[in-house]
Design an enzyme around this catalytic site. Structure first.
Site, PDB file in Angstrom:
ATOM      1  N   SER A  37       0.862  -0.897   0.089  1.00  0.00           N
ATOM      2  CA  SER A  37      -0.005   0.240  -0.218  1.00  0.00           C
ATOM      3  C   SER A  37       0.938   1.004   0.139  1.00  0.00           C
ATOM      4  CB  SER A  37      -1.220  -0.205   0.941  1.00  0.00           C
ATOM      5  OG  SER A  37      -1.725   1.241   1.383  1.00  0.00           O
TER       6      SER A  37
ATOM      7  N   HIS B 272      -2.624  -0.998  -3.215  1.00  0.00           N
ATOM      8  CA  HIS B 272      -3.695  -0.415  -3.016  1.00  0.00           C
ATOM      9  C   HIS B 272      -3.157   1.154  -4.083  1.00  0.00           C
ATOM     10  CE1 HIS B 272      -4.735  -2.034   1.490  1.00  0.00           C
ATOM     11  NE2 HIS B 272      -4.849  -2.579  -0.421  1.00  0.00           N
TER      12      HIS B 272
ATOM     13  N   ASP C  47      -5.046  -4.529   5.832  1.00  0.00           N
ATOM     14  CA  ASP C  47      -5.300  -5.019   4.804  1.00  0.00           C
ATOM     15  C   ASP C  47      -4.090  -6.497   4.520  1.00  0.00           C
ATOM     16  OD1 ASP C  47      -6.679  -6.405   2.701  1.00  0.00           O
ATOM     17  OD2 ASP C  47      -6.131  -5.138   1.383  1.00  0.00           O
TER      18      ASP C  47
END
Length: 322
Positions: free
Chosen positions: A145, A172, A265
């Site tokens: 991310s 992401h 996540d």
């Protein structure tokens, strides 16, 4: 016939386990939803029994049903009125509910009868063991991310041109930058780098980039599938969604890597991969731009090893050579 138990550490749970084991095998006994998901993906059961208690929420069933592909039966021992929550749970996919009251023998008989009913109604058959294929390529699943692009560039740059594994990157990012990321990462390597197409089959020696704004999964046949579900997920693509599908469906060997990023996540998915017996890596704090996701993985004991970014490629090369 294997059963799973989710009891939340509520008293009298051992009694329930003993009753069930008179006729069936209890494959595992979980204390919360997260542990249930982890255990089910590592060792799938044919039926899940969930114990209700004061303050229990049907939202637990909503979290379980997207990932639990067996019937869920609710039961209670506390004599409380759980009617509202039970019917809400039915709406989320639970199959049945039994209130166990009275003498111990009567409760045991009622519980075993309810299990037998579900076996007949659902046509439950024991799950065959799934052998691991040695002909499928190794998949290296990488989640990242905040700070991911530059970390990915450094990692990929250190891989040899004859690297034979499948590399799948779930990063992401805004959808406008997916193609740009693939083009940019291609400069770091002589390996093929490409955005994943729906139903494309994983091929060795290729670096695949998940498309943005939609979830990625892998099928039992090794094909990449895009899906809008789960809608409630904070990130699309979700690293957890892909890691979980890999743990559930991939019949070869996989390696999980969780790099820098905000939030958590990927931590649960990495744990599921580790529970399959696969090697998992979390980036260390010193080399992470944001130590959120790797930290969550370490907290869950989801990482086989915690490594600085500049050591991860060498570890992957060695693992794929062994």
């Amino acid at each position: 016939m294997n059963l799973g138990l989710l009891t939340y550490n509520v008293p009298n749970s051992d009694w329930v386990k003993q009753v069930i084991e008179a006729e069936y095998q209890v494959a595992w006994h979980a204390q919360d939803v997260t542990q249930t998901l982890t255990l089910q993906l590592a060792k799938p059961v044919d039926l899940l029994l969930v114990k209700l208690h004061e303050g229990w929420s049907a939202l637990d069933i909503q979290q379980l049903t997207p990932y639990i592909d067996c019937p869920i039966v609710l039961f209670s021992l506390d004599g409380r009125d759980h009617t509202q929550q039970v019917f809400t749970a039915f709406g989320f996919g639970a199959k049945d509910y039994v209130e166990l009251t009275g003498a111990q023998q009567a409760k045991a008989t009622l519980l075993l009868r309810k299990i037998r009913q579900q076996i007949v109604l659902q046509g439950i058959k024991p799950r065959p063991a799934e052998p691991v294929s040695t002909t499928l390529p190794v998949i290296i699943a990488i989640g990242a991310s905040t700070g991911g692009p530059s970390s990915l560039y450094e990692l990929i740059q250190a891989l040899p041109k004859d690297f034979k594994a499948v590399i799948v990157i779930v990063q992401h990012m805004d959808g406008r930058f997916s193609t740009g990321l693939a083009d940019w990462l291609e400069r770091a390597t002589s390996l093929t780098v490409k955005l994943i197409a729906h139903r494309e089959k994983a091929e060795a020696g290729t670096i695949y980039i998940a498309g943005a704004d939609i979830h990625l999964r892998i099928s039992e046949e090794g094909r990449f599938l895009y899906s809008e579900e789960p809608q409630h997920s904070l990130f699309k693509p979700s690293i957890d969604v892909f890691f979980e599908s890999l743990a559930k469906n991939w019949r070869g060997i996989a390696i999980g890597v969780l790099l820098t990023g905000m939030g958590q996540d990927g931590a649960l998915g990495l744990k599921l991969m580790k529970n399959k017996g696969w090697f998992t890596i979390a980036q260390d704090q010193a080399s992470s731009i944001v130590y959120g996701m790797p930290k969550a993985a370490v907290h869950l004991q989801a990482a086989t090893e915690v490594l600085p970014l500049d050591k991860i490629a060498a570890r992957l090369i060695k693992l794929c050579a062994d």
